[in-house]
Design a protein around this motif. Sequence first.
Motif, PDB file in Angstrom:
ATOM      1  N   LYS A 210      29.383 -18.202  33.283  1.00 31.36           N
ATOM      2  CA  LYS A 210      30.735 -17.367  33.431  1.00 31.36           C
ATOM      3  C   LYS A 210      30.848 -16.497  32.259  1.00 31.36           C
ATOM      4  CE  LYS A 210      33.223 -20.222  36.659  1.00 31.36           C
ATOM      5  NZ  LYS A 210      32.025 -20.811  37.426  1.00 31.36           N
ATOM      6  N   ASN A 211      30.604 -16.999  30.845  1.00 31.62           N
ATOM      7  CA  ASN A 211      30.774 -15.915  30.046  1.00 31.62           C
ATOM      8  C   ASN A 211      30.005 -15.015  30.022  1.00 31.62           C
ATOM      9  OD1 ASN A 211      32.423 -17.796  28.732  1.00 31.62           O
ATOM     10  ND2 ASN A 211      30.681 -18.900  27.803  1.00 31.62           N
ATOM     11  N   ILE A 212      28.758 -14.708  30.411  1.00 29.68           N
ATOM     12  CA  ILE A 212      27.821 -13.485  30.632  1.00 29.68           C
ATOM     13  C   ILE A 212      28.455 -12.741  31.582  1.00 29.68           C
ATOM     14  CG2 ILE A 212      25.690 -12.733  31.355  1.00 29.68           C
ATOM     15  CD1 ILE A 212      25.581 -14.028  28.651  1.00 29.68           C
ATOM     16  N   LEU A 213      28.939 -13.302  32.824  1.00 29.66           N
ATOM     17  CA  LEU A 213      29.621 -12.773  33.827  1.00 29.66           C
ATOM     18  C   LEU A 213      30.915 -11.824  33.173  1.00 29.66           C
ATOM     19  CD1 LEU A 213      29.138 -15.146  36.642  1.00 29.66           C
ATOM     20  CD2 LEU A 213      28.301 -12.672  36.533  1.00 29.66           C
ATOM     21  N   SER A 214      31.793 -12.575  32.542  1.00 27.30           N
ATOM     22  CA  SER A 214      32.747 -12.065  32.035  1.00 27.30           C
ATOM     23  C   SER A 214      32.531 -10.619  31.072  1.00 27.30           C
ATOM     24  CB  SER A 214      33.742 -12.736  31.225  1.00 27.30           C
ATOM     25  OG  SER A 214      34.053 -14.057  31.902  1.00 27.30           O
ATOM     26  N   ARG A 215      31.550 -10.858  30.187  1.00 28.91           N
ATOM     27  CA  ARG A 215      30.972 -10.013  29.351  1.00 28.91           C
ATOM     28  C   ARG A 215      30.719  -8.576  30.040  1.00 28.91           C
ATOM     29  NH1 ARG A 215      27.149 -11.578  24.458  1.00 28.91           N
ATOM     30  NH2 ARG A 215      27.973  -9.648  23.582  1.00 28.91           N
ATOM     31  N   ILE A 216      29.833  -8.659  31.095  1.00 32.35           N
ATOM     32  CA  ILE A 216      29.234  -7.609  31.886  1.00 32.35           C
ATOM     33  C   ILE A 216      30.556  -6.944  32.660  1.00 32.35           C
ATOM     34  CG2 ILE A 216      28.238  -6.756  33.966  1.00 32.35           C
ATOM     35  CD1 ILE A 216      26.145  -9.216  33.638  1.00 32.35           C
ATOM     36  N   VAL A 217      31.431  -7.630  33.043  1.00 26.73           N
ATOM     37  CA  VAL A 217      32.725  -7.037  33.604  1.00 26.73           C
ATOM     38  C   VAL A 217      33.448  -6.346  32.381  1.00 26.73           C
ATOM     39  CG1 VAL A 217      34.972  -7.608  35.068  1.00 26.73           C
ATOM     40  CG2 VAL A 217      32.973  -8.748  35.639  1.00 26.73           C
ATOM     41  N   GLU A 218      33.604  -6.917  31.326  1.00 31.65           N
ATOM     42  CA  GLU A 218      34.311  -6.075  30.264  1.00 31.65           C
ATOM     43  C   GLU A 218      33.656  -4.919  29.869  1.00 31.65           C
ATOM     44  OE1 GLU A 218      34.820  -8.508  26.712  1.00 31.65           O
ATOM     45  OE2 GLU A 218      35.544 -10.243  27.888  1.00 31.65           O
ATOM     46  N   TYR A 219      32.344  -4.651  29.896  1.00 23.76           N
ATOM     47  CA  TYR A 219      31.810  -3.487  29.565  1.00 23.76           C
ATOM     48  C   TYR A 219      31.700  -2.609  30.658  1.00 23.76           C
ATOM     49  CZ  TYR A 219      29.148  -4.940  25.196  1.00 23.76           C
ATOM     50  OH  TYR A 219      28.994  -5.078  23.880  1.00 23.76           O
ATOM     51  N   VAL A 220      31.833  -3.131  31.862  1.00 28.69           N
ATOM     52  CA  VAL A 220      32.079  -2.181  32.917  1.00 28.69           C
ATOM     53  C   VAL A 220      33.327  -1.487  33.051  1.00 28.69           C
ATOM     54  CG1 VAL A 220      31.997  -1.911  35.459  1.00 28.69           C
ATOM     55  CG2 VAL A 220      30.201  -3.226  34.715  1.00 28.69           C
TER      56      VAL A 220
ATOM     57  N   PRO B 248      34.612 -10.493  40.821  1.00 27.54           N
ATOM     58  CA  PRO B 248      35.507 -10.080  39.737  1.00 27.54           C
ATOM     59  C   PRO B 248      35.658  -8.393  39.707  1.00 27.54           C
ATOM     60  CG  PRO B 248      33.693 -11.143  38.754  1.00 27.54           C
ATOM     61  CD  PRO B 248      33.620 -11.341  40.255  1.00 27.54           C
ATOM     62  N   LEU B 249      34.473  -7.824  40.084  1.00 32.02           N
ATOM     63  CA  LEU B 249      34.564  -6.209  40.284  1.00 32.02           C
ATOM     64  C   LEU B 249      35.417  -5.871  41.319  1.00 32.02           C
ATOM     65  CD1 LEU B 249      30.812  -5.435  40.006  1.00 32.02           C
ATOM     66  CD2 LEU B 249      32.527  -5.167  38.264  1.00 32.02           C
TER      67      LEU B 249
ATOM     68  N   ILE C  41      24.223  -3.084  43.249  1.00 32.51           N
ATOM     69  CA  ILE C  41      22.862  -3.467  43.773  1.00 32.51           C
ATOM     70  C   ILE C  41      22.285  -4.818  43.681  1.00 32.51           C
ATOM     71  CG2 ILE C  41      20.348  -2.786  43.656  1.00 32.51           C
ATOM     72  CD1 ILE C  41      21.212  -0.067  42.376  1.00 32.51           C
ATOM     73  N   GLY C  42      22.121  -5.558  44.950  1.00 34.04           N
ATOM     74  CA  GLY C  42      21.825  -6.994  45.004  1.00 34.04           C
ATOM     75  C   GLY C  42      22.835  -7.904  44.423  1.00 34.04           C
ATOM     76  N   PRO C  43      24.153  -7.875  45.273  1.00 29.63           N
ATOM     77  CA  PRO C  43      25.255  -8.887  44.799  1.00 29.63           C
ATOM     78  C   PRO C  43      24.937 -10.283  44.752  1.00 29.63           C
ATOM     79  CG  PRO C  43      25.525  -8.228  47.050  1.00 29.63           C
ATOM     80  CD  PRO C  43      24.277  -7.206  46.639  1.00 29.63           C
ATOM     81  N   GLY C  44      23.884 -10.525  45.810  1.00 25.41           N
ATOM     82  CA  GLY C  44      23.379 -12.205  45.750  1.00 25.41           C
ATOM     83  C   GLY C  44      24.309 -12.886  46.195  1.00 25.41           C
ATOM     84  N   GLU C  45      24.872 -13.966  45.467  1.00 30.70           N
ATOM     85  CA  GLU C  45      25.766 -14.947  45.907  1.00 30.70           C
ATOM     86  C   GLU C  45      27.558 -14.473  45.928  1.00 30.70           C
ATOM     87  OE1 GLU C  45      24.370 -19.208  46.576  1.00 30.70           O
ATOM     88  OE2 GLU C  45      24.062 -18.642  44.534  1.00 30.70           O
ATOM     89  N   GLY C  46      27.495 -13.084  44.956  1.00 32.92           N
ATOM     90  CA  GLY C  46      28.641 -12.827  44.635  1.00 32.92           C
ATOM     91  C   GLY C  46      29.475 -13.054  43.483  1.00 32.92           C
TER      92      GLY C  46
ATOM     93  N   ALA D  38      38.692  -3.455  41.028  1.00 33.65           N
ATOM     94  CA  ALA D  38      38.657  -2.182  41.464  1.00 33.65           C
ATOM     95  C   ALA D  38      39.342  -2.012  42.891  1.00 33.65           C
ATOM     96  CB  ALA D  38      37.248  -1.681  41.796  1.00 33.65           C
ATOM     97  N   GLY D  39      39.493  -3.109  43.629  1.00 36.18           N
ATOM     98  CA  GLY D  39      40.342  -3.046  45.273  1.00 36.18           C
ATOM     99  C   GLY D  39      39.265  -2.645  46.116  1.00 36.18           C
ATOM    100  N   GLY D  40      37.973  -2.086  45.712  1.00 33.89           N
ATOM    101  CA  GLY D  40      37.218  -1.682  46.966  1.00 33.89           C
ATOM    102  C   GLY D  40      35.647  -1.887  46.298  1.00 33.89           C
ATOM    103  N   LEU D  41      34.837  -2.120  46.878  1.00 31.60           N
ATOM    104  CA  LEU D  41      33.395  -2.109  46.335  1.00 31.60           C
ATOM    105  C   LEU D  41      32.415  -2.021  47.509  1.00 31.60           C
ATOM    106  CD1 LEU D  41      31.947  -3.227  43.677  1.00 31.60           C
ATOM    107  CD2 LEU D  41      31.728  -5.119  44.698  1.00 31.60           C
ATOM    108  N   ILE D  42      31.182  -1.380  47.305  1.00 35.50           N
ATOM    109  CA  ILE D  42      30.247  -0.999  48.118  1.00 35.50           C
ATOM    110  C   ILE D  42      29.194  -1.960  47.573  1.00 35.50           C
ATOM    111  CG2 ILE D  42      28.446   0.308  49.075  1.00 35.50           C
ATOM    112  CD1 ILE D  42      30.730   2.970  48.449  1.00 35.50           C
TER     113      ILE D  42
END
Length: 264
Positions: free
Chosen positions: A21-31, A52-53, A42-47, A57-61
Amino acid sequence: MHDFAPHVAKKRFGQHFLCDKNILSRIVEYVAPRPGDRIVEIGPGEGALTLPLLRAAGGLIVIELDRDLIAPLRARAAGIGELAIVHRDVLEVEIGALAAGDTIRLVGNLPYNISTPILFHCLDHAAAIADMHFMLQKEVVERMAAGPGSKTYGRLSVMLQLRCTIEPLFDVPPGAFSPPPKVDSAVVRLVPLPQDKLPQTDFPAIDRVVRAAFGQRRKTLNNALRGVADADDLAAAGIDPRERAEQIAPAAFVALARHLQAKG
């Protein structure tokens, strides 16, 4: 509420799901996703990163090849935002078309077994991309950012650096994934360069020279480029024929490709 059996990671798809979860949060912060951003994962896996994206953003491909992941992903995203799922191999997706006249932001924990082809595929659509945040094998990120004179400097370094700024962000240990990969990983940010900063030379022509030069990287360029360029061509581009590919800056490869094109 749907109950889905736990997904077993598939080796053939190079699946390693990020679950820290900490790594995921850091990625979202950078994005730093904002409402209305046109984000493609690309490659959402299990989401784990998808949700969080999507929330921000309200929408995602998302582009997902594994059909077994699609229904669970759709169910998890229900009520969070508008999720569009492209069920295809990313290498067959016309990424530029997903921009729909706008620019897209690419995000992904890329399958390590095909990460380099994916990076080159994204470069082909760089004009439609605002930025990219990718999780990759750490060794690949080091190659991407390497400069001339480094042992890890190669074709990937040159071709990416001619198209993008590359910023390694942070390392990620194997234990952050399920199942853990056998290598360390890293997150990197790539921002395509504006049109006026791009080489005014055909990229396939540059790639032909770079590919040949690094194809036999232990040889001097005079030998490695035999049949592609001779000593006079190298001299005309300001390159010492006795040097090896790993000593040559990206701009010098561009100069050589331009000279060869002008020569016909």
